[in-house]
Write a protein that holds these residues in place. Structure first.
Motif, PDB file in Angstrom:
ATOM      1  N   PRO A   1     -64.898 -33.052  -6.833  1.00 44.23           N
ATOM      2  CA  PRO A   1     -64.930 -34.431  -7.334  1.00 44.23           C
ATOM      3  C   PRO A   1     -64.079 -35.369  -6.493  1.00 44.23           C
ATOM      4  O   PRO A   1     -64.391 -36.538  -6.332  1.00 44.23           O
ATOM      5  CB  PRO A   1     -64.398 -34.297  -8.759  1.00 44.23           C
ATOM      6  CG  PRO A   1     -64.678 -32.887  -9.143  1.00 44.23           C
ATOM      7  CD  PRO A   1     -64.507 -32.098  -7.886  1.00 44.23           C
ATOM      8  N   THR A   2     -62.971 -34.843  -5.964  1.00 40.08           N
ATOM      9  CA  THR A   2     -62.165 -35.590  -5.010  1.00 40.08           C
ATOM     10  C   THR A   2     -61.836 -34.668  -3.844  1.00 40.08           C
ATOM     11  O   THR A   2     -61.536 -33.484  -4.035  1.00 40.08           O
ATOM     12  CB  THR A   2     -60.885 -36.143  -5.657  1.00 40.08           C
ATOM     13  OG1 THR A   2     -60.176 -36.941  -4.688  1.00 40.08           O
ATOM     14  CG2 THR A   2     -59.982 -35.031  -6.150  1.00 40.08           C
ATOM     15  N   ALA A   3     -61.903 -35.190  -2.626  1.00 44.97           N
ATOM     16  CA  ALA A   3     -61.742 -34.356  -1.436  1.00 44.97           C
ATOM     17  C   ALA A   3     -60.319 -34.340  -0.918  1.00 44.97           C
ATOM     18  O   ALA A   3     -60.017 -33.595   0.012  1.00 44.97           O
ATOM     19  CB  ALA A   3     -62.685 -34.837  -0.330  1.00 44.97           C
ATOM     20  N   ILE A   4     -59.435 -35.164  -1.464  1.00 42.72           N
ATOM     21  CA  ILE A   4     -58.092 -35.304  -0.916  1.00 42.72           C
ATOM     22  C   ILE A   4     -57.031 -34.823  -1.905  1.00 42.72           C
ATOM     23  O   ILE A   4     -57.256 -34.802  -3.111  1.00 42.72           O
ATOM     24  CB  ILE A   4     -57.798 -36.766  -0.516  1.00 42.72           C
ATOM     25  CG1 ILE A   4     -57.992 -37.699  -1.716  1.00 42.72           C
ATOM     26  CG2 ILE A   4     -58.690 -37.175   0.645  1.00 42.72           C
ATOM     27  CD1 ILE A   4     -57.620 -39.134  -1.436  1.00 42.72           C
ATOM     28  N   GLU A   5     -55.884 -34.436  -1.370  1.00 45.96           N
ATOM     29  CA  GLU A   5     -54.769 -33.981  -2.182  1.00 45.96           C
ATOM     30  C   GLU A   5     -53.466 -34.350  -1.483  1.00 45.96           C
ATOM     31  O   GLU A   5     -53.415 -34.452  -0.253  1.00 45.96           O
ATOM     32  CB  GLU A   5     -54.841 -32.468  -2.406  1.00 45.96           C
ATOM     33  CG  GLU A   5     -54.894 -31.661  -1.113  1.00 45.96           C
ATOM     34  CD  GLU A   5     -55.267 -30.210  -1.323  1.00 45.96           C
ATOM     35  OE1 GLU A   5     -54.333 -29.388  -1.422  1.00 45.96           O
ATOM     36  OE2 GLU A   5     -56.474 -29.919  -1.379  1.00 45.96           O
ATOM     37  N   ASP A   6     -52.434 -34.559  -2.266  1.00 43.94           N
ATOM     38  CA  ASP A   6     -51.127 -34.921  -1.704  1.00 43.94           C
ATOM     39  C   ASP A   6     -50.477 -33.677  -1.110  1.00 43.94           C
ATOM     40  O   ASP A   6     -50.281 -32.673  -1.798  1.00 43.94           O
ATOM     41  CB  ASP A   6     -50.258 -35.514  -2.819  1.00 43.94           C
ATOM     42  CG  ASP A   6     -48.894 -35.958  -2.312  1.00 43.94           C
ATOM     43  OD1 ASP A   6     -48.710 -36.004  -1.081  1.00 43.94           O
ATOM     44  OD2 ASP A   6     -48.022 -36.240  -3.154  1.00 43.94           O
ATOM     45  N   CYS A   7     -50.161 -33.718   0.181  1.00 39.34           N
ATOM     46  CA  CYS A   7     -49.524 -32.577   0.851  1.00 39.34           C
ATOM     47  C   CYS A   7     -48.120 -32.966   1.302  1.00 39.34           C
ATOM     48  O   CYS A   7     -47.921 -34.037   1.897  1.00 39.34           O
ATOM     49  CB  CYS A   7     -50.337 -32.164   2.074  1.00 39.34           C
ATOM     50  SG  CYS A   7     -51.893 -31.394   1.671  1.00 39.34           S
ATOM     51  N   VAL A   8     -47.156 -32.092   1.037  1.00 39.24           N
ATOM     52  CA  VAL A   8     -45.788 -32.298   1.495  1.00 39.24           C
ATOM     53  C   VAL A   8     -45.583 -31.478   2.763  1.00 39.24           C
ATOM     54  O   VAL A   8     -45.770 -30.259   2.765  1.00 39.24           O
ATOM     55  CB  VAL A   8     -44.769 -31.881   0.413  1.00 39.24           C
ATOM     56  CG1 VAL A   8     -43.351 -32.152   0.906  1.00 39.24           C
ATOM     57  CG2 VAL A   8     -45.036 -32.617  -0.890  1.00 39.24           C
ATOM     58  N   LEU A   9     -45.198 -32.149   3.853  1.00 44.43           N
ATOM     59  CA  LEU A   9     -45.003 -31.470   5.130  1.00 44.43           C
ATOM     60  C   LEU A   9     -43.614 -30.838   5.175  1.00 44.43           C
ATOM     61  O   LEU A   9     -42.765 -31.069   4.308  1.00 44.43           O
ATOM     62  CB  LEU A   9     -45.171 -32.462   6.279  1.00 44.43           C
ATOM     63  CG  LEU A   9     -46.475 -33.266   6.315  1.00 44.43           C
ATOM     64  CD1 LEU A   9     -46.555 -34.064   7.617  1.00 44.43           C
ATOM     65  CD2 LEU A   9     -47.688 -32.374   6.152  1.00 44.43           C
ATOM     66  N   ASN A  10     -43.375 -30.048   6.212  1.00 46.65           N
ATOM     67  CA  ASN A  10     -42.087 -29.369   6.349  1.00 46.65           C
ATOM     68  C   ASN A  10     -40.930 -30.322   6.614  1.00 46.65           C
ATOM     69  O   ASN A  10     -39.763 -29.939   6.438  1.00 46.65           O
ATOM     70  CB  ASN A  10     -42.167 -28.329   7.475  1.00 46.65           C
ATOM     71  CG  ASN A  10     -42.919 -27.082   7.028  1.00 46.65           C
ATOM     72  OD1 ASN A  10     -42.552 -26.451   6.047  1.00 46.65           O
ATOM     73  ND2 ASN A  10     -43.977 -26.744   7.749  1.00 46.65           N
ATOM     74  N   ASP A  11     -41.228 -31.556   7.039  1.00 49.25           N
ATOM     75  CA  ASP A  11     -40.150 -32.529   7.231  1.00 49.25           C
ATOM     76  C   ASP A  11     -39.914 -33.363   5.974  1.00 49.25           C
ATOM     77  O   ASP A  11     -39.143 -34.321   5.998  1.00 49.25           O
ATOM     78  CB  ASP A  11     -40.440 -33.436   8.425  1.00 49.25           C
ATOM     79  CG  ASP A  11     -41.708 -34.263   8.254  1.00 49.25           C
ATOM     80  OD1 ASP A  11     -42.347 -34.163   7.179  1.00 49.25           O
ATOM     81  OD2 ASP A  11     -42.065 -35.010   9.191  1.00 49.25           O
TER      82      ASP A  11
END
Length: 874
Positions: free
Chosen positions: A208-218
């Motif tokens: 339904p949605t293709a995106i998600e919040d990602c937290v990077l290593n920095d």
């Protein structure tokens, strides 16, 4: 963020109810093809996107005019083949020198044919070489993009553990780890890259949605997205993987995963089931691909073209909107995090778009271009709504406003289609000799063909009957035009090579076409008249020093005689006795980027020829062709030494199985089989291209390993024997230990030995037979030795349900000149299996032997009708 699809207006019930439509109308789903640049050549990039993005004439037919973008590398590692790898902006690892295609790649990025950074370069490991990518590389490369007005908002990681530039959870991925030499995540975010491919979930058709919040290593955030590039637990998975060289592996929980992210898998990414699921469940889908992985093709094969035309049809019908990856992801973000107010004005409801409130960028003010496709559904229907952006009315020309009866649909128009041929400025400039774009050169080739036709028919009066037939065939080929054969070579990518080998060269038309792009060619043919004529034509056309024709059978040719970049055989291998050895010899010649093109005629072609001969009173010619076909079917059953000519009718899956056994990898089907000859669509031949594969283990070793883990092992070995690889099966079975009491294995080994023509001395083999071989296998042994009476006795004792029984009995009866009983056996087999062509051929052969030409012609026509009515006829 307000709940997705809901208005942020107050709960005043006097206001209209407003929701955000999932997709721009009239669409019910959205799809992007996100392609990694691996293996893409510049000519393939041009032609691929001319087909994908324009409606111009291309080598694959009219373009489909879809919004599909590709990716780019900035740096080129020093250890990859320059003809197919590392199409990058810079010529090497230095940021001082652009590549010869650097400006062209930037042009495509500005025009929308490229929208993704596939990391900074292909740094995958080569033994002994370590590429040191640094933050300075990133800064210099991004600066070039920015100065040239290129903003690539999508990032996709690439490659193995030597790609320290990558961003993610694995230790070797240092692109988002502050303090590392390769840290650059802050740079790409400042540059404007916002979406990051996240591994995992590859089997999801969509979401339904293709995106998600990602937290990077920095500690920073980016929007992550996943790509659909595999399917789970497909019943046809093993067969498809085997036929088209796709990866099939086991996943947790016992699931089987079929990897689809090369063009050969695109038909399963875009099949009806997938597209209908997207529509029914209203999903977004990002397909992961490597569109350049059909090397040496400069485009797609017919299966991929059909899949892309299917996708265009779904778009035309208002079902699936196709958008480049950056547009799909940006639309998804704006749709999901949109803040708007619904106001009640004197003239009706007002939808006032205020901002985007997303967890990555925070609160930001959209421009009109950010809102492309955003659509609201407003209830009740009257009065009509007005659309504003931060209090200012949006221009009517930018608004799509529809009265839907009891509700209104209003929104910002989607992007206008762009079908401009952005490759056009570079085609003539780069390689004027490339005939796909050079009409003057193409006209010259047509004139050369006309020169041959000017004198060739005059040769017939002084030629013998055999030579007359060769001249007639040559006239048909040259009337088609040498330029058409040149285009065929361009279609399969045989244009950047120097030396070629033609197996079954005929009158030399394929060789003549090959020399347009190449230096030298060798053609071999078993017909002296063909070799003589081809040599004379080469002399007349002025390339006799570059074309060498040999009188040789294909299976007798010494493949160590020369060096060849490519090999091809157009409708000749079906008359080879030992296809396994010939393909293995070809594979041994192919190195690196070398490839092999093969086409074989189907049953429909031979039926038409038989019918023409019978109608013309040439019953001897018809009988010889039918005899060859029957012997080919006997070879399929396992009789290696049937006397006389044989014509093997391979289907595509069988031929590819033989090629894989020799270590060759499937590329695709170019669809250039017909060579101007009409055939029956229901019983076609096959054509395909394979190339030297990167196999680390031999097929034999892998088959031996499978013995302990797969129940289908025995069945696969049986298919290898039938397809023409009995020697491989003999080697496998001689290398494994198995219970001598296992009747199925013992029987398979005996059939493999017979089919390979490698039967041991009679006493030894008869001792095996005495230990309980099946009656059919015992019959094959006698049949192969020419002991026809004994063979019939064994066949008649075999189980009635065996599909080969009646055919083998009929074939033996033909060999014993017992025409009546032969016809009875074939007729019984036909009645039991009307779609079995062997039985029909036997009936025609028996009628011919009785000199009943009318009955033979009648049976042949009935067979043709049955073939046309049953597409499954092999």
């Amino acid at each position: 963020m307000a709940e997705w699809g809901a208005s942020t207006a107050s709960s005043n019930k006097s206001l209209s109810r407003v929701t955000v439509r999932r997709f721009p109308p009239p669409y019910h789903a959205m799809l992007a093809i996100c392609s990694d640049i691996d293996r893409m050549r510049i000519d393939a990039l041009r032609e691929t996107h001319r087909f994908l993005n324009t409606v111009e004439r291309t080598s694959m037919g009219p373009g489909v005019g879809l919004d599909i973008a590709d990716s780019i590398w900035l740096y080129k590692a020093p250890f990859h083949d320059p003809r197919r790898d590392d199409l990058a902006y810079f010529s090497g690892l230095s940021w001082d020198t652009p590549s010869v295609y650097g400006a062209e790649l930037l042009h495509y990025a500005r025009q929308g044919w490229i929208d993704t950074l596939h990391s900074y370069g292909n740094f995958s490991r080569t033994p002994g070489i370590e590429v040191r990518f640094t933050r300075e590389h990133a800064a210099r490369g991004l600066d070039v993009l920015q100065r040239n007005g290129v903003r690539l908002t999508v990032w996709v990681n690439h490659g193995d553990t030597n790609n320290h530039q990558n961003i993610g959870e694995h230790d070797f991925m240092r692109g988002d780890r502050p303090g590392s030499l390769e840290y650059h995540a802050d740079l790409i975010k400042a540059y404007g890259t916002e979406f990051l491919w996240v591994h995992g979930g590859v089997q999801r058709m969509g979401a339904p949605t293709a995106i998600e919040d990602c937290v990077l290593n920095d500690g920073s955030h980016m929007f992550g997205f996943r790509r659909f590039h595999a399917r789970l637990n497909l019943d046809e998975g093993p067969a498809v993987a085997a036929a088209y060289g796709l990866n099939l592996f086991a996943a947790a929980g016992g699931s089987s995963v079929l990897q689809l992210w090369v063009p050969q898998g695109l038909p399963l990414q875009l099949d009806k089931e997938v597209l209908d699921t997207l529509v029914e469940e209203q999903l977004l889908c990002v397909c992961g691909q490597h569109l350049g992985s059909m090397y040496p093709f400069i485009g797609f094969d017919r299966r991929v073209v059909e899949a892309l035309r299917r996708l265009r049809k779904y778009q035309d019908e208002g079902l699936v909107l196709v958008a480049r990856t950056s547009r799909l992801l940006h639309y998804n973000r704006v749709r999901d995090y949109l803040r708007f107010d619904v106001l009640e004005a004197e003239g009706g409801p007002v939808i006032d778009i205020q901002s985007i409130e997303d967890p990555v960028r925070g609160s930001w003010l959209p421009e009109l271009e950010d809102l492309r496709g955003i659509t609201f559904e407003v209830r009740p229907a009257w009065p009509p709504p007005e659309l504003r952006l931060r209090g200012k009315p949006i221009a009517a020309r930018e608004v799509r406003n529809r009265d839907q009866g009891d509700w209104w649909s209003i929104g910002v128009r989607w992007f206008e289609p762009d079908v401009t041929d952005h490759a056009l400025p570079f085609l003539a400039k780069d390689r004027p000799q490339f005939l796909l774009w050079n009409e003057d050169k193409r006209a010259q080739e047509r004139r050369q063909g006309d020169d041959v036709l000017a004198w060739l028919p005059d040769e017939k009066p002084s030629a013998g009957p055999a030579s007359v037939r060769v001249i007639d065939r040559a006239v048909a080929r040259y009337e088609r035009g040498l330029d058409q054969y040149v285009e065929a070579f361009e279609r399969i990518g045989f244009t950047e090579v120097n030396r070629g080998l033609d197996l079954g060269s005929g009158s030399g038309h394929w060789c003549a076409a090959f020399l347009v792009h190449a230096e030298r060619v060798v053609g071999i043919d078993h017909d002296p008249a063909c070799v003589t004529l081809a040599s004379r034509i080469a002399d007349r056309l002025g390339y006799a020093s570059r074309a060498h024709y040999l009188l040789r059978k294909i299976e007798e040719f010494d493949f160590t005689e020369g060096n060849f970049d490519v090999v091809w055989s157009h409708r000749a291998l079906q008359q080879v006795s030992d296809i396994e050895s010939v393909i293995a010899a070809i594979a041994a010649k192919l190195r690196g980027v070398s490839a092999f093109y093969c086409a074989v005629s189907g049953l429909g072609f031979h039926l038409r020829k038989v019918e023409e001969d019978l109608a013309g009173g040439r019953w001897q010619e018809a009988g010889a062709r039918i005899g060859g076909l029957l012997n080919g079917y006997l070879a399929r059953c396992g009789v290696a030494h049937a006397p006389g000519r044989r014509i093997r009718l391979f289907d595509l899956a069988e031929l590819l199985r033989v090629c894989r056994a020799a270590g060759l990898s499937y590329v695709g089907q170019p669809g250039i089989l017909t060579d101007g000859e009409e055939t029956l669509e229901a019983a076609p031949g096959a054509d395909f291209v394979v190339r030297a594969g990167p196999e680390k283990k031999s097929v034999k070793a892998k088959l031996i390993e499978r013995l302990a883990i797969e129940t289908a092992w025995l069945e696969d070995l049986g298919r290898l024997v039938e397809s023409g690889c009995p020697k491989l099966v003999c080697d496998v079975l001689s290398a494994v230990e198995f219970d001598q009491a296992d009747a199925a294995l013992r029987d398979l080994r005996a059939r493999a030995l017979i089919s390979a023509g490698n039967v041991p001395a009679a006493p030894l083999f008869e001792s095996l037979m005495g230990s309980g071989l099946g009656e059919l296998t015992s019959g094959l042994y006698r049949h192969d030795r020419g002991e026809i009476d004994k063979a019939v006795a064994h066949y008649e004792a075999a189980e009635d349900s065996h599909p080969d029984k009646s055919f083998l009995i009929g074939a033996c009866r033909l060999g014993l000149n017992d025409w009546l009983n032969a016809e009875r056996a074939f007729s019984a087999g036909r009645d039991a299996a009307p779609d079995d062509p062997r039985q029909w051929l036997g009936i025609v052969a028996a009628a011919l032997e009785r000199r009943d030409d009318a009955a033979a012609l009648r049976a042949c026509r009935e067979m043709r009708d049955a073939c046309a009515a049953r597409p499954a006829l092999r």
